[in-house]
Write a protein that holds these residues in place. Sequence first.
Motif, PDB file in Angstrom:
ATOM      1  N   LEU A 281       8.997  -8.264 -10.329  1.00 48.17           N
ATOM      2  CA  LEU A 281       8.065  -7.957  -9.242  1.00 48.17           C
ATOM      3  C   LEU A 281       8.013  -6.446  -9.084  1.00 48.17           C
ATOM      4  CD1 LEU A 281       6.337  -8.988  -6.843  1.00 48.17           C
ATOM      5  CD2 LEU A 281       8.408  -8.849  -5.441  1.00 48.17           C
ATOM      6  N   ARG A 282       6.785  -5.907  -9.021  1.00 45.30           N
ATOM      7  CA  ARG A 282       6.618  -4.468  -8.838  1.00 45.30           C
ATOM      8  C   ARG A 282       5.843  -4.240  -7.545  1.00 45.30           C
ATOM      9  NH1 ARG A 282       2.104  -1.228 -10.630  1.00 45.30           N
ATOM     10  NH2 ARG A 282       2.674   0.958 -10.955  1.00 45.30           N
ATOM     11  N   ALA A 283       6.347  -4.766  -6.469  1.00 46.55           N
ATOM     12  CA  ALA A 283       5.636  -4.699  -5.199  1.00 46.55           C
ATOM     13  C   ALA A 283       6.576  -5.094  -4.083  1.00 46.55           C
ATOM     14  CB  ALA A 283       4.441  -5.655  -5.224  1.00 46.55           C
ATOM     15  N   ASN A 284       6.077  -5.065  -2.861  1.00 52.02           N
ATOM     16  CA  ASN A 284       6.897  -5.481  -1.730  1.00 52.02           C
ATOM     17  C   ASN A 284       7.314  -6.948  -1.910  1.00 52.02           C
ATOM     18  OD1 ASN A 284       5.825  -7.441   0.465  1.00 52.02           O
ATOM     19  ND2 ASN A 284       4.001  -6.389  -0.298  1.00 52.02           N
ATOM     20  N   GLU A 285       8.504  -7.251  -1.430  1.00 59.28           N
ATOM     21  CA  GLU A 285       9.064  -8.586  -1.679  1.00 59.28           C
ATOM     22  C   GLU A 285       8.601  -9.634  -0.679  1.00 59.28           C
ATOM     23  OE1 GLU A 285      13.459  -8.556  -0.252  1.00 59.28           O
ATOM     24  OE2 GLU A 285      12.917  -6.467  -0.673  1.00 59.28           O
TER      25      GLU A 285
ATOM     26  N   MET B 286       0.833  -1.196   0.000  1.00 60.05           N
ATOM     27  CA  MET B 286       0.000   0.000   0.000  1.00 60.05           C
ATOM     28  C   MET B 286       0.864   1.241   0.000  1.00 60.05           C
ATOM     29  SD  MET B 286      -1.418   2.471   2.089  1.00 60.05           S
ATOM     30  CE  MET B 286      -1.582   1.999   3.769  1.00 60.05           C
ATOM     31  N   LEU B 287       1.907   1.200   0.813  1.00 63.78           N
ATOM     32  CA  LEU B 287       2.816   2.349   0.877  1.00 63.78           C
ATOM     33  C   LEU B 287       3.466   2.624  -0.484  1.00 63.78           C
ATOM     34  CD1 LEU B 287       4.352   4.422   2.640  1.00 63.78           C
ATOM     35  CD2 LEU B 287       6.032   2.618   3.078  1.00 63.78           C
TER      36      LEU B 287
ATOM     37  N   GLU C 272       8.239  -9.193  11.900  1.00 63.03           N
ATOM     38  CA  GLU C 272       7.714 -10.225  12.792  1.00 63.03           C
ATOM     39  C   GLU C 272       6.613 -11.002  12.069  1.00 63.03           C
ATOM     40  OE1 GLU C 272       5.844 -10.260  17.202  1.00 63.03           O
ATOM     41  OE2 GLU C 272       7.196  -8.601  16.772  1.00 63.03           O
ATOM     42  N   PRO C 273       6.985 -12.038  11.296  1.00 66.27           N
ATOM     43  CA  PRO C 273       5.962 -12.797  10.572  1.00 66.27           C
ATOM     44  C   PRO C 273       4.936 -13.392  11.532  1.00 66.27           C
ATOM     45  CG  PRO C 273       8.178 -13.491   9.934  1.00 66.27           C
ATOM     46  CD  PRO C 273       8.327 -12.582  11.103  1.00 66.27           C
ATOM     47  N   PHE C 274       3.678 -13.430  11.108  1.00 65.28           N
ATOM     48  CA  PHE C 274       2.643 -13.949  12.008  1.00 65.28           C
ATOM     49  C   PHE C 274       2.785 -15.449  12.188  1.00 65.28           C
ATOM     50  CE2 PHE C 274       0.749 -14.984   7.959  1.00 65.28           C
ATOM     51  CZ  PHE C 274       0.038 -16.132   8.213  1.00 65.28           C
TER      52      PHE C 274
ATOM     53  N   ALA D  57     -10.548  -2.771  -2.507  1.00 65.89           N
ATOM     54  CA  ALA D  57     -10.951  -4.079  -1.974  1.00 65.89           C
ATOM     55  C   ALA D  57     -10.326  -4.300  -0.603  1.00 65.89           C
ATOM     56  CB  ALA D  57     -10.539  -5.180  -2.945  1.00 65.89           C
ATOM     57  N   ALA D  58      -9.052  -3.898  -0.444  1.00 66.90           N
ATOM     58  CA  ALA D  58      -8.373  -4.096   0.846  1.00 66.90           C
ATOM     59  C   ALA D  58      -9.032  -3.256   1.930  1.00 66.90           C
ATOM     60  CB  ALA D  58      -6.894  -3.740   0.710  1.00 66.90           C
ATOM     61  N   LEU D  59      -9.378  -2.022   1.581  1.00 66.37           N
ATOM     62  CA  LEU D  59     -10.014  -1.130   2.559  1.00 66.37           C
ATOM     63  C   LEU D  59     -11.399  -1.658   2.952  1.00 66.37           C
ATOM     64  CD1 LEU D  59     -10.295   1.540   4.138  1.00 66.37           C
ATOM     65  CD2 LEU D  59     -10.954   2.650   1.990  1.00 66.37           C
TER      66      LEU D  59
HETATM   67  C1  LIG Z   1       3.550   0.342  -7.433  1.00 67.83           C
HETATM   68  C2  LIG Z   1       2.125   0.035  -7.040  1.00 67.83           C
HETATM   69  C3  LIG Z   1       1.101   0.896  -7.435  1.00 67.83           C
HETATM   70  C4  LIG Z   1      -0.217   0.608  -7.048  1.00 67.83           C
HETATM   71  N1  LIG Z   1      -1.185   1.533  -7.322  1.00 67.83           N
HETATM   72  C5  LIG Z   1      -2.441   1.290  -6.905  1.00 67.83           C
HETATM   73  C6  LIG Z   1      -3.457   2.287  -7.035  1.00 67.83           C
HETATM   74  O1  LIG Z   1      -3.215   3.443  -7.421  1.00 67.83           O
HETATM   75  N2  LIG Z   1      -4.729   1.949  -6.703  1.00 67.83           N
HETATM   76  C7  LIG Z   1      -5.032   0.723  -6.177  1.00 67.83           C
HETATM   77  O2  LIG Z   1      -6.187   0.488  -5.874  1.00 67.83           O
HETATM   78  N3  LIG Z   1      -4.090  -0.202  -5.978  1.00 67.83           N
HETATM   79  C8  LIG Z   1      -2.805   0.055  -6.300  1.00 67.83           C
HETATM   80  N4  LIG Z   1      -1.838  -0.866  -6.054  1.00 67.83           N
HETATM   81  C9  LIG Z   1      -2.223  -2.153  -5.423  1.00 67.83           C
HETATM   82  C10 LIG Z   1      -2.417  -2.004  -3.923  1.00 67.83           C
HETATM   83  O3  LIG Z   1      -1.254  -1.470  -3.341  1.00 67.83           O
HETATM   84  C11 LIG Z   1      -2.738  -3.378  -3.328  1.00 67.83           C
HETATM   85  O4  LIG Z   1      -3.881  -3.901  -3.966  1.00 67.83           O
HETATM   86  C12 LIG Z   1      -3.036  -3.283  -1.840  1.00 67.83           C
HETATM   87  O5  LIG Z   1      -1.936  -2.707  -1.161  1.00 67.83           O
HETATM   88  C13 LIG Z   1      -3.347  -4.656  -1.285  1.00 67.83           C
HETATM   89  O6  LIG Z   1      -3.512  -4.536   0.106  1.00 67.83           O
HETATM   90  P1  LIG Z   1      -3.107  -5.714   1.063  1.00 67.83           P
HETATM   91  O7  LIG Z   1      -3.348  -5.256   2.449  1.00 67.83           O
HETATM   92  O8  LIG Z   1      -3.730  -6.958   0.583  1.00 67.83           O
HETATM   93  O9  LIG Z   1      -1.531  -5.925   0.821  1.00 67.83           O
HETATM   94  P2  LIG Z   1      -0.281  -4.977   1.127  1.00 67.83           P
HETATM   95  O10 LIG Z   1      -0.630  -3.557   1.119  1.00 67.83           O
HETATM   96  O11 LIG Z   1       0.794  -5.471   0.214  1.00 67.83           O
HETATM   97  O12 LIG Z   1       0.104  -5.368   2.621  1.00 67.83           O
HETATM   98  C14 LIG Z   1       0.437  -6.684   2.985  1.00 67.83           C
HETATM   99  C15 LIG Z   1       1.485  -6.617   4.049  1.00 67.83           C
HETATM  100  O13 LIG Z   1       1.655  -7.919   4.624  1.00 67.83           O
HETATM  101  C16 LIG Z   1       3.026  -8.100   4.896  1.00 67.83           C
HETATM  102  N5  LIG Z   1       3.317  -9.543   5.014  1.00 67.83           N
HETATM  103  C17 LIG Z   1       3.548 -10.446   4.035  1.00 67.83           C
HETATM  104  N6  LIG Z   1       3.778 -11.662   4.569  1.00 67.83           N
HETATM  105  C18 LIG Z   1       3.686 -11.526   5.920  1.00 67.83           C
HETATM  106  C19 LIG Z   1       3.810 -12.431   7.023  1.00 67.83           C
HETATM  107  N7  LIG Z   1       4.098 -13.726   6.854  1.00 67.83           N
HETATM  108  N8  LIG Z   1       3.645 -11.934   8.272  1.00 67.83           N
HETATM  109  C20 LIG Z   1       3.367 -10.621   8.482  1.00 67.83           C
HETATM  110  N9  LIG Z   1       3.224  -9.719   7.463  1.00 67.83           N
HETATM  111  C21 LIG Z   1       3.384 -10.172   6.202  1.00 67.83           C
HETATM  112  C22 LIG Z   1       3.714  -7.442   3.721  1.00 67.83           C
HETATM  113  O14 LIG Z   1       5.034  -7.134   4.060  1.00 67.83           O
HETATM  114  C23 LIG Z   1       2.851  -6.187   3.542  1.00 67.83           C
HETATM  115  O15 LIG Z   1       3.332  -5.127   4.343  1.00 67.83           O
HETATM  116  C24 LIG Z   1      -0.513  -0.584  -6.345  1.00 67.83           C
HETATM  117  C25 LIG Z   1       0.518  -1.424  -5.937  1.00 67.83           C
HETATM  118  C26 LIG Z   1       1.824  -1.115  -6.265  1.00 67.83           C
HETATM  119  C27 LIG Z   1       2.918  -2.001  -5.745  1.00 67.83           C
END
Ligand SMILES: Cc1cc2nc3c(=O)[nH]c(=O)nc-3n(C[C@H](O)[C@H](O)[C@H](O)COP(=O)(O)OP(=O)(O)OC[C@H]3O[C@@H](n4cnc5c(N)ncnc54)[C@H](O)[C@@H]3O)c2cc1C
Length: 315
Positions: A110-114, A1-2, A85-87, A301-303
């Motif tokens: 990959l264009r996202a967090n690893e 998200m960040l 701190e993985p869950f 969707a996440a929100l």
């Molecule tokens: C470059 C980029 C641009 C984007 N632009 C948009 C946009 O403009 N509009 C839009 O709607 N969407 C956009 N998205 C997509 C959006 O960011 C995602 O759909 C959204 O963040 C998903 O939310 P989430 O909570 O599922 O996952 P995330 O926001 O990815 O959060 C999941 C978190 O869980 C953590 N995690 C993973 N495994 C573990 C574990 N085992 N234990 C604990 N924590 C863990 C991860 O480190 C991460 O911090 C974009 C994404 C990227 C990367």
Amino acid sequence: MLLSSGVVWRHHTVEDFHAECPDGDPALQRRVVEDLDDALDWLESLGVEPAARETGNPLTVGRRYDTRALTAALVRAAGDVRLDEPFREAGILATGGFGARLARERGLLLRANEWSEGDGLDYGVARGGSLTAGLEQFYGRALPGRVDEGEYVSAAQLYARHALVLDDEGHDLGEAAWHESDLVQRLPGGRAWYVVDARALRRSVRERTVADLVEAARSAGGDVRPAAELPFAVPASAKLVEPPFVAVRVYAAVTHTTGGLRIDEQARVLDGDGRPMPGLLAAGADAGGIFTGGYGSGLAAALVFGRIAAETALA
Ligand SMILES: Cc1cc2nc3c(=O)[nH]c(=O)nc-3n(C[C@H](O)[C@H](O)[C@H](O)COP(=O)(O)OP(=O)(O)OC[C@H]3O[C@@H](n4cnc5c(N)ncnc54)[C@H](O)[C@@H]3O)c2cc1C
């Protein structure tokens, strides 16, 4: 998200959403459309002012946020946020899907967090949760190569609709939908050439021009060259009229997966018989079945389902 662009949006109607994502669950899509505006107001109640109250895209409605401010407000509201701190045990799964794993297995960028490796998915399945269709699908963006995470947004090559898109033999790969995620998912070998003419270079893409995006590819170290220097003859095209013709090498990049755990409207993970599993919820990209066959706002969707999961857990 960040790391995202921070545009939290929805289609105008449930019908529009379903037409765009025809294999997704209409009941889940309805919740996103019906609940998003209240959820955005709730965000503002946490002290986050949107940077804009429109998306700049007539097909969608929503708000744009500065993601640092948004993250800071959510961390403040949550109180107890622990990094590194993985869950181990979880009631609500929200680990962001399995984009990192999918990209590695398919040899894509990959264009996202690893860290979104699918830990939530694996945990949910181990507890008896079932999966949606479309596990191979992802929100795709074209990048000029591997770029630093700070350039995930600025280096994205989002102008396939103005370009002639060619594979490595010079075959035309056809047209893209407005979001271009469909085209990116079907690039052979995860790569292509985007070839544009001078008219295309002047076209606007959001607040920039195609020429700006090509320049971003060049400064990110991408392969930008005159189309005459491609290793094949460029086919004649109505898209290539006014020289110079410029070719940009692009690679498919996974932003996040769209298949995942099957949930119901209350964010409860469903078992193989379609029954809600006690004490197991999923939200965000860990939950699948919302965007199947298309493209939508992962932030929305996440929100929406993050709030629903919290309400279900509290109830
Ligand atoms: C470059 C980029 C641009 C984007 N632009 C948009 C946009 O403009 N509009 C839009 O709607 N969407 C956009 N998205 C997509 C959006 O960011 C995602 O759909 C959204 O963040 C998903 O939310 P989430 O909570 O599922 O996952 P995330 O926001 O990815 O959060 C999941 C978190 O869980 C953590 N995690 C993973 N495994 C573990 C574990 N085992 N234990 C604990 N924590 C863990 C991860 O480190 C991460 O911090 C974009 C994404 C990227 C990367």
